[in-house]
Write a protein that holds these residues in place. Structure first.
Motif, PDB file in Angstrom:
ATOM      1  N   TYR A   1       0.803  -1.230   0.000  1.00 33.75           N
ATOM      2  CA  TYR A   1       0.000   0.000   0.000  1.00 33.75           C
ATOM      3  C   TYR A   1       0.836   1.281   0.000  1.00 33.75           C
ATOM      4  O   TYR A   1       0.321   2.359   0.247  1.00 33.75           O
ATOM      5  CB  TYR A   1      -0.975   0.049   1.183  1.00 33.75           C
ATOM      6  CG  TYR A   1      -1.844  -1.178   1.364  1.00 33.75           C
ATOM      7  CD1 TYR A   1      -2.420  -1.830   0.277  1.00 33.75           C
ATOM      8  CD2 TYR A   1      -2.091  -1.680   2.633  1.00 33.75           C
ATOM      9  CE1 TYR A   1      -3.221  -2.953   0.455  1.00 33.75           C
ATOM     10  CE2 TYR A   1      -2.902  -2.802   2.818  1.00 33.75           C
ATOM     11  CZ  TYR A   1      -3.460  -3.434   1.720  1.00 33.75           C
ATOM     12  OH  TYR A   1      -4.256  -4.539   1.899  1.00 33.75           O
TER      13      TYR A   1
ATOM     14  N   LEU B   1      -4.960  -4.523  -2.667  1.00 35.38           N
ATOM     15  CA  LEU B   1      -4.745  -3.079  -2.736  1.00 35.38           C
ATOM     16  C   LEU B   1      -5.785  -2.426  -1.845  1.00 35.38           C
ATOM     17  O   LEU B   1      -6.679  -3.085  -1.332  1.00 35.38           O
ATOM     18  CB  LEU B   1      -4.845  -2.593  -4.188  1.00 35.38           C
ATOM     19  CG  LEU B   1      -6.076  -3.000  -5.014  1.00 35.38           C
ATOM     20  CD1 LEU B   1      -7.280  -2.141  -4.705  1.00 35.38           C
ATOM     21  CD2 LEU B   1      -5.747  -2.912  -6.494  1.00 35.38           C
ATOM     22  N   LYS B   2      -5.653  -1.121  -1.649  1.00 32.99           N
ATOM     23  CA  LYS B   2      -6.695  -0.412  -0.901  1.00 32.99           C
ATOM     24  C   LYS B   2      -7.070   0.853  -1.647  1.00 32.99           C
ATOM     25  O   LYS B   2      -6.267   1.393  -2.428  1.00 32.99           O
ATOM     26  CB  LYS B   2      -6.273  -0.126   0.539  1.00 32.99           C
ATOM     27  CG  LYS B   2      -5.192   0.895   0.729  1.00 32.99           C
ATOM     28  CD  LYS B   2      -4.963   1.122   2.216  1.00 32.99           C
ATOM     29  CE  LYS B   2      -3.856   2.141   2.433  1.00 32.99           C
ATOM     30  NZ  LYS B   2      -3.639   2.434   3.847  1.00 32.99           N
TER      31      LYS B   2
END
Length: 198
Positions: free
Chosen positions: A154, A189-190
């Protein structure tokens, strides 16, 4: 920065401000300059036989633009277009080769950079052959994150739009959006404020 801007200036480089959506060079033109991005983003693209845009890469500050073509006698296979306001350092080809001849360490850095870029491009191309959209998207994200110094989870803010990711991977925008949401649920993922972090 690939090459120190002060060193480039001593060899006759000029810094040019370029507005968004302007073309730096076009497909089919002969390379005459070494270009390095000070600020802004530049996309390398071409259009297929149906007129669909294919984005090859999106370049950011510190990167050079199609420098590998200075070493061979070929025309540009892509267009270079600004995505935002850019400041670009421009050095004539002859001066670039003089700089490399007189600075062996920089010549080695350029060779290393080209090798890394080609390696990552091969990996991304292999991933783009997959029928699974998440594999294609991961290949593109890995490629662009490879230019970052921080490789922790991230840590990389993806500066590509969903549309650009679709163009790079050959997927439909809807597929990219759906797959990114799935990848977020799987903690690959964010997403924060519509921005992707990988």
């Amino acid at each position: 920065m690939l090459i120190n801007s002060k060193l480039l200036n001593t060899y006759g480089a000029e810094t040019t401000a370029i507005n968004p959506l302007e073309t730096i060079f076009r497909e089919g033109e002969k390379p005459k300059y070494y270009y390095q991005i000070n600020t802004g983003r530049i996309k390398l693209n071409h259009f297929d036989e149906d007129g669909k845009e294919i984005i090859q890469s999106v370049l950011v500050p510190g990167q050079s633009v199609c420098e590998l073509l200075l070493f061979i006698d070929e025309k540009y296979p892509v267009n270079a277009e600004t995505l935002s306001h850019c400041e670009v350092i421009k050095l004539p080809k002859e001066n670039f080769f003089q700089l490399l001849a007189e600075n062996k360490d920089i010549s080695l850095d350029i060779n290393r950079f080209l090798s890394e870029r080609l390696f990552q491009k091969f990996v991304m191309m292999q991933n783009n052959l997959s029928l699974r959209p998440e594999v294609r998207i991961l290949g593109a994200l890995d490629y662009f994150k490879s230019y970052s110094n921080n490789h922790e989870k991230y840590s990389f803010e993806v500066y590509l739009t969903r549309k650009q990711l679709a163009s790079i991977t050959g997927l439909r925008i809807e597929t990219v959006i759906r797959t990114i949401k799935k990848m977020e649920r799987e903690n690959v993922l964010k997403i924060e404020n519509s921005k992707i972090f990988y």
